[in-house]
Write an enzyme that holds these catalytic residues in place. Structure first.
Site, PDB file in Angstrom:
ATOM      1  N   ASP A 437      55.537 -32.212  21.093  1.00  0.00           N
ATOM      2  CA  ASP A 437      55.145 -31.253  22.110  1.00  0.00           C
ATOM      3  C   ASP A 437      56.245 -30.197  22.205  1.00  0.00           C
ATOM      4  O   ASP A 437      57.360 -30.403  21.720  1.00  0.00           O
ATOM      5  CB  ASP A 437      54.964 -31.980  23.444  1.00  0.00           C
ATOM      6  N   LYS A 438      55.943 -29.072  22.821  1.00  0.00           N
ATOM      7  CA  LYS A 438      56.951 -28.025  22.946  1.00  0.00           C
ATOM      8  C   LYS A 438      57.610 -28.021  24.319  1.00  0.00           C
ATOM      9  O   LYS A 438      58.799 -28.281  24.456  1.00  0.00           O
ATOM     10  CB  LYS A 438      56.342 -26.644  22.667  1.00  0.00           C
ATOM     11  N   GLU A 555      54.908 -23.023  38.650  1.00  0.00           N
ATOM     12  CA  GLU A 555      54.616 -22.572  40.005  1.00  0.00           C
ATOM     13  C   GLU A 555      55.898 -22.398  40.809  1.00  0.00           C
ATOM     14  O   GLU A 555      56.041 -21.430  41.562  1.00  0.00           O
ATOM     15  CB  GLU A 555      53.689 -23.568  40.690  1.00  0.00           C
ATOM     16  N   LYS A 619      45.213 -16.510  39.324  1.00  0.00           N
ATOM     17  CA  LYS A 619      46.178 -16.447  38.225  1.00  0.00           C
ATOM     18  C   LYS A 619      45.726 -17.448  37.167  1.00  0.00           C
ATOM     19  O   LYS A 619      45.105 -18.464  37.485  1.00  0.00           O
ATOM     20  CB  LYS A 619      47.594 -16.786  38.701  1.00  0.00           C
ATOM     21  N   THR A 742      51.180 -27.657  20.864  1.00  0.00           N
ATOM     22  CA  THR A 742      51.477 -27.087  22.178  1.00  0.00           C
ATOM     23  C   THR A 742      50.248 -26.413  22.763  1.00  0.00           C
ATOM     24  O   THR A 742      49.304 -26.060  22.045  1.00  0.00           O
ATOM     25  CB  THR A 742      52.625 -26.061  22.074  1.00  0.00           C
ATOM     26  N   ARG A 863      47.405 -23.831  21.710  1.00  0.00           N
ATOM     27  CA  ARG A 863      46.268 -23.935  22.621  1.00  0.00           C
ATOM     28  C   ARG A 863      45.461 -25.211  22.383  1.00  0.00           C
ATOM     29  O   ARG A 863      44.230 -25.199  22.376  1.00  0.00           O
ATOM     30  CB  ARG A 863      45.351 -22.727  22.468  1.00  0.00           C
ATOM     31  N   LYS A 869      45.434 -33.245  20.210  1.00  0.00           N
ATOM     32  CA  LYS A 869      46.728 -33.733  19.728  1.00  0.00           C
ATOM     33  C   LYS A 869      46.567 -35.095  19.065  1.00  0.00           C
ATOM     34  O   LYS A 869      47.095 -35.351  17.973  1.00  0.00           O
ATOM     35  CB  LYS A 869      47.735 -33.813  20.876  1.00  0.00           C
ATOM     36  N   ASN A 892      49.810 -35.298  29.352  1.00  0.00           N
ATOM     37  CA  ASN A 892      48.888 -34.859  28.304  1.00  0.00           C
ATOM     38  C   ASN A 892      49.391 -35.211  26.907  1.00  0.00           C
ATOM     39  O   ASN A 892      48.733 -34.885  25.925  1.00  0.00           O
ATOM     40  CB  ASN A 892      48.634 -33.350  28.412  1.00  0.00           C
TER      41      ASN A 892
END
Length: 1205
Positions: A437-438, A555, A619, A742, A863, A869, A892
């Site tokens: 993962d990033k 956030e 957003k 990612t 994305r 994954k 995730n």
């Protein structure tokens, strides 16, 4: 990580089921390996009914469980049968049970009945003790947990009650810092607005505070003391991220969601007390339903070991068949002389009860069958039962040293290395693919607001760090500037600050106002007073008093940035938000909130301003926001201006992404009365729905999340962790392929890839971003054609660029497409997005993707959803035998971690769910370099050698017995005592194996880190392969022949009995196998000497004790043999002749065909010797410092190794 927040596992399920192209059968194996949650409702008419403060009516059918929990496996009654049943799942244990049972039959009683049972009973006993101790600890923990006390409403007053006696429907009161005993719906809190702060670390590992709310309609219960009402909620399920329920109170139907429930195991923080009604208790709580272990994994070497065990089993059957056949031939030839031949007389001529008794002769056919079974009993240790125990002990020892490695301790988080699985230590030395993962894994997951695009203008390129005296905006400071000083270290743009200081006149100023108001209001962040002050609003003008708690670092960064620019969030409840704007407090009534989730990839809040204007503030990700913005042709007056703003914002987004920043798009919209009325009706209906609430809420959100006014975009920096580029470079040099999976944009992922040295300038980028199955197929085929990629994933020697790939190949665009290019030495990198993976993984394009991906040095997937994954990992696992490792830090990443052969969790900012699902856990990505290149290499070399040595050790003993049986008329008799045969693998030779498997080191950690290519020994199976196995068996055959025939010919004409010969063989084989082991030990320490030479001494001692027991037939044997010089000369001759071929082969091989490890080891020794010599020189002359530094320079030794190789 996914943007803003890790989506819940239920959201993951919704994503996959909502994609029309999905093949249900394809990802089934992926779903089985990841956390999935059952559907909470089968129908709307199947809810759970909870009557508040009426537990008897709630559970009138006795269908709900109590609150007593049980995590233990056994009871006193079930322990023995259940534990034995679990242990005998190992086929090897069943094999030895059958052997022991056969030995109890009189015709097959080769060993003493007790001696034959000892090995199996010993293994079962040790394992049962371990399991019993672990379960006793669980029982003790359960008892302590069940006997804790909480305040429960009884007879109109709150009284203490043990947790295990709490029932569904009862009203419970919890005070600050206490733990929730069960899952409860909040009825009221000490806060007038019904707010409660909880910490969910015990549940999901996240340390940040989360907010829960009591509905305003239920708060009156607390003051009135009349607790009544009906809660209709979903059936118990494992999803800790969603809760669907309604409350019927005073003829009202009140919706309840995740924000209204507190779960068992959570702690109450910063809140004096809360009161709630129990909806789930005991084993039905979400915490207990989630208390499942990760799927068990077996190591790669163990699977190879099972293969060789089959070969040994076949060999065992062959030699048993040889003995049985020889027995039959011998009996047939001597059938008339059995009365006169030893072993087959029809009457016993012995002293004692057996004298003159008839010998039972069953006939040739049965005697052959019995001989076969007797041979199986004699040769049983050909299948080494001790190897299983030895491997467990060695893995425990290896894990102890890995955990204690201080170089893998993260001081910043206080986390040390964790071994959560003891079955796959050696797999760390054979990893070919790393799936990482990033966010939070390669990066720190500590977000910093860097740039903003507002009304088409870019801000933040000239950011400055504010201080106490801060900045000077104008000659006269406003009241908010005089009273509140920006936080230390906040990055602010002076031009933007000047804009925000102007009056609210003009579209640009209004856009900037709405922009920062959205950042402050559209989130789930909670402002918390750092000084525990209950009057947070009144103390806004004091410095350093607000701390923001949020579930997402994104956030928190946005809210902190808004505060630095004068838009400070100071209060949040379920009904309103208070934002301090330059000293003036604005109260926004919250009419509805659509939280971020992975389907919409955005978040919105509908608020009413003090002037009664209703707005929706939104957003989200650019991919989900740009297509719901107001079109330019919708407003002719400003069409040109809006088009320019939109285009400028898109350019800024691309610029932010290329710099490695995480991006969000901000928008808003004024709602008309009609729009608001339609949305409110749909929203209330969806909020109170008991079925498909999430889908209905998405439909309601779509009514207002459309035709938005573009306010701007944000760029947040997530810095790389320390040492990530160096670690990735070393891993690539070691022959490991690193893939990054990612949820970020393509440009962001590419930028991060370059900054961490994953992508280099000389790489050709293959970009796959198709929007249909046909386009994805074309892009993959075109890439294979251009670079000459074969179907096996390799690049051909003369790949030709025979077709123009517009937008596909991203390097050397100036080259002519007709030019013939040789790509045999080209390094390729594949960039692919999640949309393309939808078509590729589910439309039978896997083979094309596999060919392209495996031919690339680097693969970056952008994305991607969590299940995608896992699908990428499964793509490699299902098509290759290469070992895979997945590393991540968030929820995730769990499915990916559990899918890979080895899962590593990072103790990061997004909780500990990845850690809890992993096999190993660490604090920083850079520790992966040491884990694989050092500990992985050591563990692989040790376990590989240990398996081969155990096969050799047992086989040489079995073959020695086999040669003896061939010379005793195939009679299945033994010259060794029963206990010598049993103790051979359990006591005489086991301890050195364990010690060497834990402590031996072929190379130092400095050398392994300095030369990463040494790791390829594990990738190429140099430590253990089928060729080495058969070479070891040939060596075993030679040594067994020497063991038997040297004493045989030495004492051929002597009067030595079989027990004396057996004593010689026992001593000789123990010394032989231990010296064999000593020849291969690379690192001698005190405990190694004690184990090897102590085992030989222990063998002598045991034989002395056994031979000192008068009832044994070998009584006094050792005393007579030890006094003979021939005895000791025979032992020495056996050692020399047995090990001489092995010694000569090792010398020749290491001299003429040395491995990289051997060269590095010799360089280490040479450096050590010369270093000592140089140190002696420097002690006598200071002028030799330069010469000493030269000799100690690693580059000199690198050149030396190259010359030697």
């Amino acid at each position: 990580m996914e943007m803003q927040r890790s989506p819940s596992s239920l959201e993951i399920r919704v994503v996959s089921s909502s994609q029309p192209q999905e093949k249900p059968n394809h990802f089934q194996r992926v779903r089985n390996k990841s956390s999935q949650f059952e559907d909470p409702f089968s129908s709307e008419h199947d809810p759970r009914l909870i009557y508040i403060n009426d537990p008897n009516r709630t559970n009138d059918r006795y269908e709900f469980t109590g609150n007593e929990i049980r995590t233990s496996k056994y009871t006193l009654i079930t322990f023995l049968p259940k534990n034995l049943f679990i242990q005998f799942h190992r086929l090897a244990y069943v094999y030895f049970l059958v052997i022991a049972a056969l030995n109890q039959l009189p015709p097959l009683a080769v060993f003493g009945r007790t001696a034959s049972l000892f090995p199996l009973l010993f293994v079962l006993f040790v394992t049962a003790i371990k399991d019993g101790y672990e379960d006793w600890r669980r029982h003790r923990s359960d008892k302590n947990e069940n006997n804790r006390e909480a305040l429960v409403l009884q007879s109109g007053d709150f009284q203490l009650k043990t947790w295990k006696n709490i029932c569904a429907g009862e009203v419970v009161k919890i005070h600050s810092n206490e733990t929730m005993p069960c899952d409860m719906v909040l009825l009221g809190t000490s806060d007038p607005n019904g707010i409660a702060y909880i910490q969910t670390m015990n549940l999901d590992g996240e340390s940040n505070l989360k907010t829960r709310y009591a509905r305003q309609e239920t708060i009156s219960m607390i003051s009135d003391g009349s607790y009544s009402g009906l809660v209709k909620c979903e059936q118990p399920n494992r999803n800790i991220y969603e809760f669907t329920a309604t409350m019927e109170l005073n003829s009202q139907r009140i919706p309840l969601g995740q924000s209204n429930i507190v779960l068992r195991g959570c702690q109450l923080k910063n809140t004096e007390w809360i009161i709630g009604v129990v909806v789930y208790a005991g084993q039905e709580t979400k915490a207990m339903l989630n208390s499942t272990i990760s799927p068990s994994k077996s190591s790669n070497l163990e699977s190879y070991m099972n293969r060789e065990t089959l070969w040994l089993s076949a060999f065992l059957l062959i030699i048993c068949s040889v003995v049985a056949t020889g027995m039959g031939v011998w009996l047939f030839r001597n059938s008339k002389n059995l009365d006169a031949l030893p072993y087959y007389r029809k009457k016993y001529f012995t002293f004692g009860r057996e004298n003159r008794k008839d010998f039972k002769f069953y006939g040739i056919a049965l005697e052959i069958f019995f001989s076969f079974l007797s041979s199986v009993i004699i040769f049983q240790i050909m299948i080494p039962i001790s190897l299983y125990i030895t491997m467990e002990l060695v893995r425990v020892g290896q894990s102890y040293f890995m955990i204690g490695d201080t170089r893998m301790y993260d001081s910043s988080s206080g986390s040390r290395f964790q071994c959560r699985s003891l079955n796959i230590n050696e797999d760390l030395g054979q990893i070919r693919y790393i799936f990482s993962d990033k966010t939070g894994t390669l990066t720190q997951n500590k977000m910093e607001f860097q740039q903003a695009s507002i009304y088409g203008k870019n801000y933040g390129s000239s950011l400055q760090v504010t201080s106490d005296i801060s900045y000077e905006i104008s000659t006269t400071e406003s009241s908010w500037q005089q009273g509140r000083k920006p936080k230390l270290g906040d990055n602010v743009d002076l031009v933007l600050m000047s804009l925000l200081n102007q009056p609210l006149i003009g579209e640009e100023r209004l856009a900037a106002h709405d922009f920062f108001l959205t950042l402050a209001a559209c989130n789930t962040v909670i402002p918390v007073s750092t000084e525990n002050s209950p009057h947070l609003i009144n103390e806004i003008n004091e410095v350093g008093i607000i701390d923001y708690q949020g579930e997402s670092p994104d956030e928190q960064a946005l809210v902190t940035a808004a505060s630095a620019y004068g838009y400070t969030l100071v209060e949040r409840t379920t009904g309103h938000i208070v934002v301090d704007v330059h000293g003036e407090r604005i109260r926004l009534d919250v009419l509805g909130l659509h939280e971020f989730e992975s389907v919409r990839k955005r978040m919105s809040v509908v608020v009413r301003f003090p002037d009664s204007i209703v707005k929706v503030l939104v957003k989200g990700a650019d991919t989900s926001m740009l297509n719901i913005l107001r079109r330019a042709d919708d407003d002719g007056l400003h069409s040109s201006l809006h088009a320019k703003i939109r285009e400028a914002t898109k350019n800024h987004l691309s610029s932010y992404s290329s710099e490695g920043l995480r991006t969000l798009v901000i928008g808003s919209k004024n709602l008309t009365d009609a729009e608001f009325g339609e949305w409110q009706e749909r929203y209330e209906e969806a909020s109170t729905s008991m079925t498909e609430r999430s889908a209905k809420l998405r439909q309601a959100a779509a009514l207002v999340e459309c035709n938005l006014t573009l306010l701007g975009a944000t760029g947040i920096e997530d810095k790389l962790q320390d040492g990530v580029p160096e670690a990735i470079e070393s891993l690539r040099q070691a022959g490991i392929k690193v893939w990054v999976l990612t949820g970020d944009k393509q440009e962001t992922a590419i930028s991060i890839g370059r900054s961490c040295r994953l992508l280099t300038q000389n790489m050709d980028l293959i970009i796959i971003n198709g929007s249909s199955e046909f386009e994805c197929r074309r892009l993959l085929v075109d890439a294979k054609t251009k670079f000459g990629i074969k179907s096996n994933g390799h690049i051909s020697d003369s790949g030709t660029q025979n077709i123009e790939l517009t937008g596909v190949i991203a390097s050397d665009k100036s080259e002519s497409s007709e030019r013939v290019t040789n790509f045999s030495d080209t390094e390729l990198a594949l960039i692919i997005d999640g949309s393309s993976l939808v078509y590729i993984l589910e439309k039978d394009l896997e083979s094309e993707l596999f060919d392209v991906a495996t031919s690339c040095k680097v693969v970056v997937c952008c994305r991607v959803a969590p299940l995608q994954k896992a699908g990428i990992v499964d793509l490699i696992k299902s098509r290759t035998s290469d070992m895979t490792l997945a590393i991540g830090d968030g929820a995730n990443d769990v499915s990916m971690i559990q899918m890979a052969d080895v899962g590593v969790g990072i103790c990061g900012q997004e909780g500990r769910q990845a850690v809890m699902a992993s096999d190993f856990a660490m604090g920083q990505f850079r520790f992966l370099k040491r884990l694989l290149l050092v500990h992985g290499h050591w563990n692989y070399q040790r376990i590989a050698y240990m398996i081969l040595y155990n096969f050799y050790r047992n086989a040489v003993f079995v073959l020695m017995l086999f040669w003896y049986i061939l010379h005793t008329a195939y009679s299945a008799t033994l010259a060794l005592t029963d206990w010598s045969s049993v103790f051979y693998s359990l006591i005489y030779t086991s301890i050195p194996t364990v010690v060497v498997g834990i402590l031996d080191k072929d190379l130092s950690h400095i050398t392994l880190l300095h030369y990463p290519r040494l790791y390829e020994a594990g990738l190429q199976n140099e430590g253990y392969n089928l060729t080495l196995f058969w070479i070891t068996m040939l060596d075993t055959l030679w040594q067994s022949l020497v063991l038997f025939y040297v004493p045989f010919f030495t004492y051929n004409i002597s009067t030595m009995d079989i027990w004396s010969m057996g004593s010689l063989w026992t001593i000789a084989v123990v010394i032989l196998v231990n010296i064999h082991l000593a020849m291969d030990i690379q690192r001698w320490v005190l405990i190694t000497h004690l184990a090897v030479w102590g085992s030989i001494a222990a063998t002598f001692l045991c034989m002395v004790l056994i031979d000192s027991i008068p009832i044994f037939p070998n009584y006094g044997t050792i005393y007579n043999m030890a006094a003979s010089r021939t005895y000791w000369l025979s032992v020495c001759l056996i050692i020399v002749l047995g090990l001489l071929p092995r010694f000569l082969c090792k010398v020749l091989h290491q001299t003429f065909w040395p491995s990289d490890i051997q060269i590095a080891r010799e360089a280490e020794l040479l450096k050590s010797y010369l270093g000592s010599w140089v140190q002696g020189l420097t002690m006598t002359s200071a002028d030799n410092n330069d010469f000493r530094q030269l000799l100690c320079d690693p580059s000199l030794w690198a050149m030396l190794i190259q010359l030697l190789s």
